[in-house]
Design a protein around this motif. Structure first.
Motif, PDB file in Angstrom:
ATOM      1  N   LEU A  15       0.853  -1.186   0.000  1.00  0.00           N
ATOM      2  CA  LEU A  15       0.000   0.000   0.000  1.00  0.00           C
ATOM      3  C   LEU A  15       0.887   1.233   0.000  1.00  0.00           C
ATOM      4  O   LEU A  15       1.801   1.347   0.814  1.00  0.00           O
ATOM      5  CB  LEU A  15      -0.902  -0.003   1.243  1.00  0.00           C
ATOM      6  N   VAL A  16       0.611   2.158  -0.926  1.00  0.00           N
ATOM      7  CA  VAL A  16       1.342   3.425  -1.005  1.00  0.00           C
ATOM      8  C   VAL A  16       0.364   4.541  -0.661  1.00  0.00           C
ATOM      9  O   VAL A  16      -0.665   4.708  -1.325  1.00  0.00           O
ATOM     10  CB  VAL A  16       1.944   3.655  -2.411  1.00  0.00           C
ATOM     11  N   VAL A  17       0.701   5.300   0.383  1.00  0.00           N
ATOM     12  CA  VAL A  17      -0.157   6.378   0.860  1.00  0.00           C
ATOM     13  C   VAL A  17       0.594   7.697   0.691  1.00  0.00           C
ATOM     14  O   VAL A  17       1.623   7.910   1.324  1.00  0.00           O
ATOM     15  CB  VAL A  17      -0.514   6.192   2.355  1.00  0.00           C
ATOM     16  N   THR A  22       1.905  12.201  -8.205  1.00  0.00           N
ATOM     17  CA  THR A  22       3.176  11.870  -8.851  1.00  0.00           C
ATOM     18  C   THR A  22       3.939  10.812  -8.060  1.00  0.00           C
ATOM     19  O   THR A  22       4.448   9.842  -8.623  1.00  0.00           O
ATOM     20  CB  THR A  22       4.045  13.142  -9.006  1.00  0.00           C
ATOM     21  N   ILE A  23       4.003  10.988  -6.751  1.00  0.00           N
ATOM     22  CA  ILE A  23       4.698  10.013  -5.892  1.00  0.00           C
ATOM     23  C   ILE A  23       3.959   8.677  -5.921  1.00  0.00           C
ATOM     24  O   ILE A  23       4.584   7.615  -6.063  1.00  0.00           O
ATOM     25  CB  ILE A  23       4.823  10.532  -4.445  1.00  0.00           C
ATOM     26  N   ARG A  24       2.636   8.719  -5.800  1.00  0.00           N
ATOM     27  CA  ARG A  24       1.853   7.468  -5.843  1.00  0.00           C
ATOM     28  C   ARG A  24       2.101   6.725  -7.150  1.00  0.00           C
ATOM     29  O   ARG A  24       2.340   5.525  -7.157  1.00  0.00           O
ATOM     30  CB  ARG A  24       0.356   7.754  -5.679  1.00  0.00           C
ATOM     31  N   ARG A  25       2.064   7.451  -8.247  1.00  0.00           N
ATOM     32  CA  ARG A  25       2.221   6.831  -9.565  1.00  0.00           C
ATOM     33  C   ARG A  25       3.634   6.271  -9.743  1.00  0.00           C
ATOM     34  O   ARG A  25       3.810   5.164 -10.254  1.00  0.00           O
ATOM     35  CB  ARG A  25       1.890   7.854 -10.662  1.00  0.00           C
ATOM     36  N   ARG A  39      -1.618  -1.103  -4.067  1.00  0.00           N
ATOM     37  CA  ARG A  39      -2.840  -0.359  -3.758  1.00  0.00           C
ATOM     38  C   ARG A  39      -2.410   1.063  -3.435  1.00  0.00           C
ATOM     39  O   ARG A  39      -1.324   1.282  -2.906  1.00  0.00           O
ATOM     40  CB  ARG A  39      -3.560  -0.966  -2.576  1.00  0.00           C
ATOM     41  N   LEU A  40      -3.281   2.023  -3.733  1.00  0.00           N
ATOM     42  CA  LEU A  40      -2.944   3.433  -3.535  1.00  0.00           C
ATOM     43  C   LEU A  40      -3.987   4.127  -2.664  1.00  0.00           C
ATOM     44  O   LEU A  40      -5.176   3.826  -2.758  1.00  0.00           O
ATOM     45  CB  LEU A  40      -2.869   4.148  -4.888  1.00  0.00           C
ATOM     46  N   ALA A  41      -3.514   5.056  -1.828  1.00  0.00           N
ATOM     47  CA  ALA A  41      -4.399   5.876  -1.000  1.00  0.00           C
ATOM     48  C   ALA A  41      -3.872   7.302  -0.986  1.00  0.00           C
ATOM     49  O   ALA A  41      -2.660   7.524  -1.028  1.00  0.00           O
ATOM     50  CB  ALA A  41      -4.471   5.322   0.418  1.00  0.00           C
ATOM     51  N   LEU A  58       2.861  -4.617   3.395  1.00  0.00           N
ATOM     52  CA  LEU A  58       3.754  -3.511   3.734  1.00  0.00           C
ATOM     53  C   LEU A  58       3.090  -2.207   3.323  1.00  0.00           C
ATOM     54  O   LEU A  58       2.336  -2.178   2.345  1.00  0.00           O
ATOM     55  CB  LEU A  58       5.086  -3.672   2.994  1.00  0.00           C
ATOM     56  N   ILE A  59       3.395  -1.139   4.053  1.00  0.00           N
ATOM     57  CA  ILE A  59       2.801   0.167   3.778  1.00  0.00           C
ATOM     58  C   ILE A  59       3.898   1.215   3.653  1.00  0.00           C
ATOM     59  O   ILE A  59       4.764   1.324   4.525  1.00  0.00           O
ATOM     60  CB  ILE A  59       1.838   0.583   4.916  1.00  0.00           C
TER      61      ILE A  59
END
Length: 135
Positions: A15-17, A22-25, A39-41, A58-59
């Protein structure tokens, strides 16, 4: 590819929060290319609902976000009996001693400075997650 080979190559959910698209992508591209399910938040509240719906392995969590920041999000995860075991990596453009110390006090497993590289992101995942069995 045999079924047992396919099972060995399955990578965990990450999971990327981050409030930055831009950072999420970037993280999504790097992690997907390495075979991870991503997964993105956009913020801590969205992250918590994703964690409850489908527990990630992992997050990665940005520190500076609206509504619920990374320190608060990490602390809430650490207070949860069901989710406290999930490694949380704080992401920040700040690299000072105080920022790192505050991250560790909130329960972070690691601290990664932005902008990160593909290699540093993948190395962090590999270092924090149990190795996938090789047969």
């Amino acid at each position: 590819m045999t079924e047992s080979t396919a099972q060995r190559t399955i990578r965990p959910d990450v999971l990327v929060v981050d409030d930055s698209s831009t950072i999420r992508r970037s993280a999504e591209i790097f992690l997907s290319q390495a075979g991870y399910s991503v997964r993105l938040a956009k913020d801590g509240f969205e992250a918590l609902s994703i964690i409850v719906a489908q527990t990630p392995a992992l997050i990665f969590c940005d520190i500076l976000m609206p509504r619920l920041d990374g320190y608060q999000t990490c602390s809430l995860i650490r207070c949860s009996e069901q989710y406290h075991h999930i490694p949380v990596v704080l992401l920040s453009s700040r690299d000072g001693l105080f920022d790192r110390a505050r991250g560790m006090l909130s329960g972070a497993s690691a601290y990664l400075t932005k902008p990160f590289t593909k290699d540093s992101l993948i190395k962090t995942v590999v270092d924090l997650l149990p190795k996938v069995a090789n047969g």
